[in-house]
Design a protein around this motif. Structure first.
Motif, short mmCIF file in Angstrom:
data_model
loop_
_atom_site.label_atom_id
_atom_site.label_comp_id
_atom_site.label_asym_id
_atom_site.label_seq_id
_atom_site.Cartn_x
_atom_site.Cartn_y
_atom_site.Cartn_z
N VAL B 18 45.03 46.22 39.22
CA VAL B 18 43.59 46.07 39.44
C VAL B 18 42.93 45.61 38.14
CG1 VAL B 18 43.27 47.74 41.32
CG2 VAL B 18 43.30 48.55 38.95
N ILE B 21 36.13 46.11 36.17
CA ILE B 21 34.96 45.23 36.28
C ILE B 21 33.75 45.79 35.54
CG2 ILE B 21 35.67 44.12 38.44
CD1 ILE B 21 33.62 46.12 39.80
N ASP B 22 33.80 47.07 35.19
CA ASP B 22 32.70 47.66 34.41
C ASP B 22 33.19 48.93 33.74
OD1 ASP B 22 30.20 47.87 33.32
OD2 ASP B 22 29.22 48.63 35.14
N TYR B 34 35.33 51.20 36.40
CA TYR B 34 35.17 50.67 37.76
C TYR B 34 36.24 49.59 37.94
CZ TYR B 34 30.60 52.91 37.44
OH TYR B 34 29.59 53.82 37.28
N VAL B 35 37.07 49.72 38.98
CA VAL B 35 38.16 48.76 39.16
C VAL B 35 38.13 48.16 40.56
CG1 VAL B 35 39.64 50.00 37.52
CG2 VAL B 35 39.87 50.47 39.96
N LYS B 36 38.62 46.92 40.66
CA LYS B 36 38.83 46.31 41.98
C LYS B 36 40.04 45.40 41.92
CE LYS B 36 35.75 43.46 43.60
NZ LYS B 36 34.41 42.96 43.97
N ASN B 37 40.44 44.86 43.06
CA ASN B 37 41.63 44.01 43.10
C ASN B 37 41.46 42.80 42.18
OD1 ASN B 37 43.10 45.57 44.89
ND2 ASN B 37 42.21 44.59 46.69
N VAL B 43 39.26 46.72 47.26
CA VAL B 43 39.98 47.76 46.53
C VAL B 43 41.42 47.85 47.04
CG1 VAL B 43 37.94 49.14 45.99
CG2 VAL B 43 39.09 49.48 48.18
N GLN B 69 34.24 55.96 45.54
CA GLN B 69 34.62 54.64 46.02
C GLN B 69 33.42 54.02 46.71
OE1 GLN B 69 37.66 54.49 49.06
NE2 GLN B 69 37.37 52.30 49.38
N GLU B 73 34.05 47.76 47.61
CA GLU B 73 33.58 47.15 46.37
C GLU B 73 34.41 47.52 45.15
OE1 GLU B 73 30.95 44.95 45.90
OE2 GLU B 73 31.21 44.78 48.06
N TRP B 74 34.51 48.81 44.88
CA TRP B 74 35.24 49.25 43.70
C TRP B 74 35.60 50.73 43.80
CZ3 TRP B 74 31.63 52.82 42.44
CH2 TRP B 74 30.27 52.47 42.50
N GLN B 76 35.80 54.12 41.27
CA GLN B 76 35.32 54.59 39.97
C GLN B 76 36.12 55.82 39.54
OE1 GLN B 76 31.33 56.09 40.02
NE2 GLN B 76 31.34 56.68 37.87
#
Lengths: 338, 281
Positions: B18, B21-22, B34-37, B43, B69, B73-74, B76
């Motif tokens: 992942v 992203i923040d 904050y993570v996403k694919n 996610v 979650q 979106e993401w 946390q």
């Protein structure tokens, strides 16, 4: 019945070795264990099919002491896993005893049930064929029958061999076992031999009801006394055919590396030490208690049988003379109000 | 009971990747990631309040409770810097890729708590897991009754999620937020107390209530004692257990308490269940 004459043994092992890595009980210097048949050096190493228990059980064939899991590559902010290392090359464990195979069955339950099938274990396990060597004469530290293991008819075997003196009776029990037999069928003979007579156990222990009783003994004074001699050296977990606890670690060389798992031991302080410094099992006493309760109570609660297969290795190698059969007996006789 | 697959992966020990992203600094030693694919789409998996995930860097791998979650979106994770791996995590920047696998473990009793008044009691980083349940209650506000949140930290600086504590949550319908710090400090005119003592002082009525607590083990112990004194039954007291973990799937051995694996069977337990475990937590 099918017979394997001992004069043909080497030829059989060579033949099996054409299609698979064959692990046999063997001495190498002062060490003994299940090593590749191909690694046997004449005049130095010795095949030990007659020995009841070599020091190292065959668990490392399906669960190596150290096993790479996947590659890691880091560049800038990127992270890549390009390869995973499941190993499904065919292998044969030749001459395993019932207690050691029961150890593998315990690991099957841990690694392949409970909602997750662990892929690295699964690859090795499914590509492994087990030739069991039935035991007719228990050794001085053997107590497998007390732990629910049948030494004459090893559970989990693909083939069972029975030693009649000059020849083994060869009996294939599973598809894997039949497939293995078909590769050596010209080396097997058809002949009737009588099965050897089973000798009684020397070591007597009664595990009946102990798992249930231990539920009420977590804070019993028995643990203060029995754990006192323990050095927390971990040798009992190292040579145990059913101890499976592992650690996951990483090795990086600059940008590249891999994550691997390796055997761990509940005897060590770091095993449960948290990053924040806390440790629920800070002294030898708690670790000793957890090890024996895991073997004799917790595993039984979860999987229906103990995590001890009665091989007796830990009794032989413990530098402090700790004997699991005495712990079972003491628990059995303990006064719950003590 | 353990045979329901919670994870689709054929290789449960191999993480997916992942991207961060923040990153938000919550306190001097806690950051939210904050993570996403990595393809920017959604996610890697969905988590329920209280569930955990194994996050990894080339330094190490660690189990963290998912703080929230946001749908597709993401995810946390609020993570405190305590050891080698979290120290490494605290150095990374936005855009960094991480390994992740999960979701692991059970979750807070979101169904069983419906229709009940909720009492959340947290200390320090213990608010990170509880926040997933708190936010879930706000999101499904009509399903839950009155919400009370008691939270404490060593100092004002050490309080997590300050904008929510002081601004957002108190504005939610039928919600009270009580914040305390351990020692007096300049500029703080609020409560100065330890969490269990503050709880006893507030003395929230146990009628039709679920009490959920998370924090340092010693705080949890005194909170449970206080709740019992106030008349809460074992069924009404929920907490989470913490042990060192490596595999996350009940196989590597170390996180056991009795025959329970905290990574797989836990981390959420009520007092009825905890009383059946050996006193090693």
């Amino acid at each position: 019945m099918k017979i394997l004459n001992k004069s043909k043994l080497e030829e059989v092992l060579n033949r099996l070795g054409e299609n698979a890595d064959v692990y046999v009980p063997m001495s190498k210097g002062l060490q003994s264990g299940f090593y590749p048949w191909k690694s046997l050096e004449g005049g130095k190493d010795e095949l030990m099919l007659d020995a009841l228990n070599v020091y190292q059980p065959p668990k490392s064939v399906v669960f190596p002491q150290t096993e790479r899991m996947y590659s890691l590559y880091q560049e800038g902010k990127g992270l890549k896993i390009e390869e995973t290392y499941e190993n499904d090359e065919p292998r044969v464990i030749f001459g395993a005893r019932a207690c050691d195979i029961k150890g593998i069955i315990c690991m099957d339950e841990v690694f392949l049930t409970g909602g997750y099938e662990e892929s690295f274990y699964k690859a090795r396990r499914e590509s492994t064929t087990i030739v069991a060597n039935a035991c007719y004469e228990p050794g001085p530290s053997c107590f497998c029958a007390a732990m629910g293991v049948d030494p004459l008819n090893p559970e989990g075997a693909d083939v069972i061999i029975r030693d009649t003196g000059d020849a083994y009776i060869w009996e294939a029990l599973t598809e894997k076992g039949e497939a293995l037999s078909s590769t050596i069928k010209d080396l097997l003979e058809e002949k009737e031999l009588s099965v050897p007579e089973a000798k009684p156990f020397i070591q007597q222990v009664d595990y009946d009801g102990v798992a249930e009783k231990l539920k009420g003994m977590f804070e019993h004074p028995i643990w203060d006394r029995t754990s006192e001699a323990c050095l927390n050296c971990g040798i009992c977990t190292y040579i145990c055919p059913s101890c499976y606890c592992f650690d996951i670690q990483v090795k990086m060389y600059g940008h590249e590396g891999y994550r691997f798992r390796c055997w761990d031991s509940c005897m060590y302080e770091e095993y449960t030490r948290e990053a924040g410094g806390g440790n629920p099992r800070p002294t030898g006493r708690e670790r000793f208690r957890n090890r024996f309760l895991h073997k004799l109570e917790f595993f039984t609660e979860r999987y229906g049988h103990p995590l001890c297969t009665g091989c007796g290795r830990c009794i032989v190698v413990c530098p402090a003379g700790i004997n699991i059969t005495s712990i079972i007996s003491e628990a059995k006789e303990a006064d719950l109000d003590a | 009971m353990h045979d329901d697959h919670k994870c689709n992966c054929e290789q449960p020990l191999v993480p997916g990747i992942v991207e961060v992203i923040d990153i938000k600094e919550e306190t001097p030693d806690i950051k939210s990631f904050y993570v996403k694919n990595i393809d920017g789409q959604g996610v890697p998996f969905n988590v329920l309040p209280g569930q955990c995930a194994m996050i990894s860097t080339p330094v190490g791998e660690g189990m963290f409770s998912c703080t929230w979650q946001e749908e597709q979106e993401w995810l946390q994770f609020a993570i405190k810097r305590v050891g080698l791996m979290t120290d490494d995590l605290h150095r990374i920047e936005v855009g960094q890729q991480l390994g992740i696998r999960g979701p692991y473990g059970n979750h807070f009793p979101i169904e069983e708590s419906k229709g009940k008044d909720m009492l959340f009691i947290a200390g320090g980083i213990g608010l990170a897991p509880l926040r997933s349940f708190i936010k879930y209650c706000f999101k499904h506000r009509e399903d839950y009754g009155k919400i009370q949140i008691i939270y404490g930290s060593r100092s004002y600086a050490d309080l997590c999620f300050k904008d929510e504590l002081f601004d957002l949550w108190p504005k939610e319908k039928d919600t009270e937020v009580f914040v305390t710090i351990d020692r007096p400090e300049e500029g703080w005119d609020g409560e100065v107390n330890f969490v269990p003592t503050y709880l006893e002082k507030l003395n929230p009525d146990p009628a039709n209530k679920m009490a959920v607590t998370c924090g340092p083990p010693v705080m949890i112990k005194f909170v449970i004692q206080a709740l019992e004194k106030m008349g809460y039954s074992d069924e009404q007291i929920i907490t989470t257990l913490e042990m060192r973990m490596k595999c996350g799937i009940g196989k590597c051995g170390r996180c056991n308490i009795g025959s329970q694996y905290i990574c797989l069977d836990g981390p959420v337990y009520n007092m009825v269940q905890l009383r059946q475990l050996p006193p090693e937590w």
